[in-house]
Design an enzyme around this catalytic site. Structure first.
Site, PDB file in Angstrom:
ATOM      1  N   GLU A  35       0.787  -1.377   0.222  1.00  0.00           N
ATOM      2  CA  GLU A  35      -0.074  -0.142  -0.049  1.00  0.00           C
ATOM      3  C   GLU A  35       0.843   1.181   0.021  1.00  0.00           C
ATOM      4  O   GLU A  35       2.108   1.194   0.232  1.00  0.00           O
ATOM      5  CB  GLU A  35      -0.837  -0.082   1.150  1.00  0.00           C
ATOM      6  N   ASN A 122      -5.497   6.680   7.089  1.00  0.00           N
ATOM      7  CA  ASN A 122      -5.373   5.628   5.972  1.00  0.00           C
ATOM      8  C   ASN A 122      -4.414   6.372   4.762  1.00  0.00           C
ATOM      9  O   ASN A 122      -3.670   5.850   4.181  1.00  0.00           O
ATOM     10  CB  ASN A 122      -6.776   5.503   5.467  1.00  0.00           C
ATOM     11  N   ASN A 180     -11.207   6.673   2.259  1.00  0.00           N
ATOM     12  CA  ASN A 180     -10.141   6.075   1.885  1.00  0.00           C
ATOM     13  C   ASN A 180      -9.042   7.234   1.054  1.00  0.00           C
ATOM     14  O   ASN A 180      -8.677   8.265   1.641  1.00  0.00           O
ATOM     15  CB  ASN A 180     -10.226   5.006   1.044  1.00  0.00           C
ATOM     16  N   ASP A 226      -9.854   2.694  -4.261  1.00  0.00           N
ATOM     17  CA  ASP A 226      -8.978   2.971  -3.177  1.00  0.00           C
ATOM     18  C   ASP A 226      -8.185   4.190  -3.103  1.00  0.00           C
ATOM     19  O   ASP A 226      -8.670   4.962  -3.081  1.00  0.00           O
ATOM     20  CB  ASP A 226      -8.076   1.416  -3.135  1.00  0.00           C
TER      21      ASP A 226
END
Length: 294
Positions: A35, A122, A180, A226
């Site tokens: 990520e 996040n 997100n 995302d």
């Protein structure tokens, strides 16, 4: 390094002419959930998170080597680079947003709102005025896989702004289920924010230190959105379950690039900002494009 044929699929004439290399390179494999890629131009390297393994990894553009950047890493997720070239990170495990200074020390930017700990920051962006904007869903406290299981002290999943001078933390959006990825438009008049639970992308007008007039821009046709980034034409590049989707600023899906794994995030990098780096489940992929990241 593994390479495979790449195909930029043109779904709308507005994507015609957008393309790049004929192959996608897998520059790393072996993560549990990759990520938050960020490209550090000063060092010509890419850094990203391997969240369940509680580590950050680094790919050196000059040598192609991959090695550890930080471990433990506070179960970091999203990263960005500020206007001074410093790394700004969201830490699931420590439930905070931090900055890595040029000497390697870590400064805490924010870890609470109204005295309550965040859920698990996040993704993050930095505005030209130095303010830091980030999303705070509960993924990192939902289990011990991507952080530490805990109850939410705030009770909701919100989007925040941190004043770059005073450090004051304010809520800018409070009607998301799981906020997100986020990104500013080229002129910073708009802020795009993903709600992964609802599998859609919304856009807000930026009014100083607040957001106004939130509206639905696009719904994802392949799982959920995302992480997102923009190119210099204002097109939105979004990670999805099948790879990368490219959206026109009006929200129309105009093109895509398929990957063999569920894609979590992406960033443009390289000397000309024309390398597209994509984190996807266990791997990191890269392709040189004929567009440049904003």
């Amino acid at each position: 390094m593994v390479a495979f044929a790449a195909e930029f699929e043109v779904l709308d004439e507005r994507f015609a002419g957008v393309g790049g290399d004929h192959v996608v390179e897998r520059i790393h494999h072996g993560c549990r959930w990759a990520e938050g890629p960020a490209y550090v131009a000063a060092g010509r390297y890419l850094v990203w998170s391997d969240i369940p393994n509680d580590r950050m990894l680094r790919w050196d553009e000059m040598t192609g080597n991959v090695g550890p950047f930080r471990q433990p890493a506070g179960y970091t997720n999203g990263h960005t680079i500020d206007r001074q070239g410093r790394l700004v990170s969201c830490e699931h495990g420590n439930r905070r947003v931090t900055r890595t200074e040029h000497d390697g020390t870590i400064t805490v930017i924010a870890d609470r709102w109204e005295g309550k700990r965040f859920n698990s920051p996040n993704d993050v962006v930095v505005k030209s005025d130095g303010s830091i904007w980030f999303t705070d869903p509960r993924y990192g406290i939902a289990s011990d896989y991507e952080g530490h299981r805990a109850e939410s002290e705030i009770g909701v999943d919100q989007v925040y702004r941190v004043d770059g001078e005073t450090g004051e933390v304010t809520v800018v959006a409070d009607d998301f289920v799981r906020p997100n990825g986020l990104a500013f438009s080229l002129d910073e008049s708009l802020l795009y924010i993903v709600d992964s639970h609802r599998a859609h992308l919304r856009v807000f007008d930026v009014d100083g230190d607040a957001l106004r007039n939130g509206r639905l821009l696009a719904e994802c046709s392949a799982g959920s959105f995302d992480g997102i980034r923009l190119d210099t034409a204002g097109r939105i590049w979004a990670s999805t379950h099948e790879g990368v989707h490219c959206l026109d600023p009006d929200g129309t899906l105009i093109g895509r690039l398929r990957l063999p794994e569920k894609t979590s995030n992406l960033v443009f990098g390289g000397l000309k900002r024309n390398w597209l780096f994509m984190t996807a489940t266990t791997s990191v992929y890269a392709i040189m494009t004929n567009v440049r990241g904003a």
